[in-house]
Scaffold this motif. Structure first.
Motif, PDB file in Angstrom:
ATOM      1  N   SER A   1       0.830  -1.212   0.000  1.00 52.66           N
ATOM      2  CA  SER A   1       0.000   0.000   0.000  1.00 52.66           C
ATOM      3  C   SER A   1       0.860   1.256   0.000  1.00 52.66           C
ATOM      4  N   GLU A   2       1.966   1.232   0.709  1.00 54.12           N
ATOM      5  CA  GLU A   2       2.867   2.390   0.671  1.00 54.12           C
ATOM      6  C   GLU A   2       3.453   2.553  -0.733  1.00 54.12           C
ATOM      7  N   ASN A   3       3.811   1.461  -1.390  1.00 52.78           N
ATOM      8  CA  ASN A   3       4.281   1.569  -2.777  1.00 52.78           C
ATOM      9  C   ASN A   3       3.218   2.210  -3.656  1.00 52.78           C
ATOM     10  N   LEU A   4       1.979   1.781  -3.492  1.00 58.61           N
ATOM     11  CA  LEU A   4       0.863   2.321  -4.278  1.00 58.61           C
ATOM     12  C   LEU A   4       0.729   3.832  -4.043  1.00 58.61           C
ATOM     13  N   VAL A   5       0.792   4.234  -2.795  1.00 60.04           N
ATOM     14  CA  VAL A   5       0.642   5.654  -2.447  1.00 60.04           C
ATOM     15  C   VAL A   5       1.809   6.477  -2.993  1.00 60.04           C
ATOM     16  N   LEU A   6       3.018   5.958  -2.893  1.00 61.99           N
ATOM     17  CA  LEU A   6       4.168   6.692  -3.433  1.00 61.99           C
ATOM     18  C   LEU A   6       4.111   6.775  -4.955  1.00 61.99           C
ATOM     19  N   GLN A   7       3.591   5.737  -5.600  1.00 61.08           N
ATOM     20  CA  GLN A   7       3.409   5.798  -7.056  1.00 61.08           C
ATOM     21  C   GLN A   7       2.384   6.868  -7.404  1.00 61.08           C
ATOM     22  N   ALA A   8       1.361   7.022  -6.581  1.00 63.81           N
ATOM     23  CA  ALA A   8       0.387   8.095  -6.813  1.00 63.81           C
ATOM     24  C   ALA A   8       1.083   9.446  -6.810  1.00 63.81           C
ATOM     25  N   VAL A   9       1.972   9.661  -5.844  1.00 62.88           N
ATOM     26  CA  VAL A   9       2.715  10.932  -5.790  1.00 62.88           C
ATOM     27  C   VAL A   9       3.527  11.114  -7.067  1.00 62.88           C
ATOM     28  N   GLU A  10       4.195  10.054  -7.505  1.00 65.95           N
ATOM     29  CA  GLU A  10       5.001  10.112  -8.735  1.00 65.95           C
ATOM     30  C   GLU A  10       4.154  10.503  -9.936  1.00 65.95           C
ATOM     31  N   LEU A  11       2.888  10.088  -9.944  1.00 67.27           N
ATOM     32  CA  LEU A  11       1.980  10.388 -11.059  1.00 67.27           C
ATOM     33  C   LEU A  11       1.289  11.746 -10.914  1.00 67.27           C
TER      34      LEU A  11
END
Length: 191
Positions: free
Chosen positions: A107-117
């Protein structure tokens, strides 16, 4: 505010509630979010994380939204995407060690990918796991653990209530390192 510079993705990550209800998350962005989660570390590569995904305007979005508590529904309905992170605690070998931790990493990976996008994400505990299990016909051993809203930011005034707007504008704070990391004995700051 950090005591030293940290990676931009982590520095820019926060959990806003003001979402632009006219924005959409593209299928490619959804794929990137889930791919980032899929590549998270897990104990012995057991991969205990799974996600229920609902884009705004779909029955899955409505089903997830209905499982949120009223406080979260008050703002999450504007998100472009709602997800439920679920934990699969067993596999063909038996119990999966640290399954909850594995879901947290994914879930943290998912959230950090959101920031990247250029997106925002907010993780929530305020939902009914029982309602999720029923709505999505989950197997008995699969455990819903976290709801996640993803979308594009909006101005805080979309939250309408003064207390919600002020909370959105408030400074982000964390414990100081002296209260976070210890050495030799509990309470003795490491830094």
């Amino acid at each position: 505010m950090t005591s030293v510079p940290i990676a931009t993705l982590m520095a820019e990550r926060w959990s806003p509630r003001a979402y632009d209800e006219s924005a959409a998350v593209s299928p490619e962005q959804v794929r990137a979010l889930l791919e980032a989660a899929r590549w998270a570390p897990s104990f012995g590569n057991t991969q205990p994380a799974r996600y229920l995904v609902g884009a705004r305007g779909t029955p899955s979005f409505d089903a997830i939204l209905a499982t949120l508590n009223s406080g979260n529904r008050a703002w999450a309905h504007r998100a472009s995407l709602l997800l439920i992170g679920v934990m699969v605690p067993t596999n063909e070998k038996g119990d999966v060690p640290y399954a909850e931790y594995g879901l947290g990493l994914a879930s943290e990976n998912l959230v950090l990918q959101a920031v990247e996008l250029g997106l925002i994400a907010h993780q929530m505990a305020g939902f009914s796991p029982e309602a999720v299990s029923a709505a999505f016909s989950l197997p008995e051993d699969v455990v819903p653990k976290v709801a996640i809203a993803v979308g594009s930011p909006a101005e805080p005034d979309v939250l309408e209530e003064d207390w919600r707007i002020e909370r959105e504008k408030a400074d982000r704070v964390r414990l100081p390192l002296a209260e976070f990391a210890f050495t030799d004995q509990w309470g003795k700051p490491a830094l």
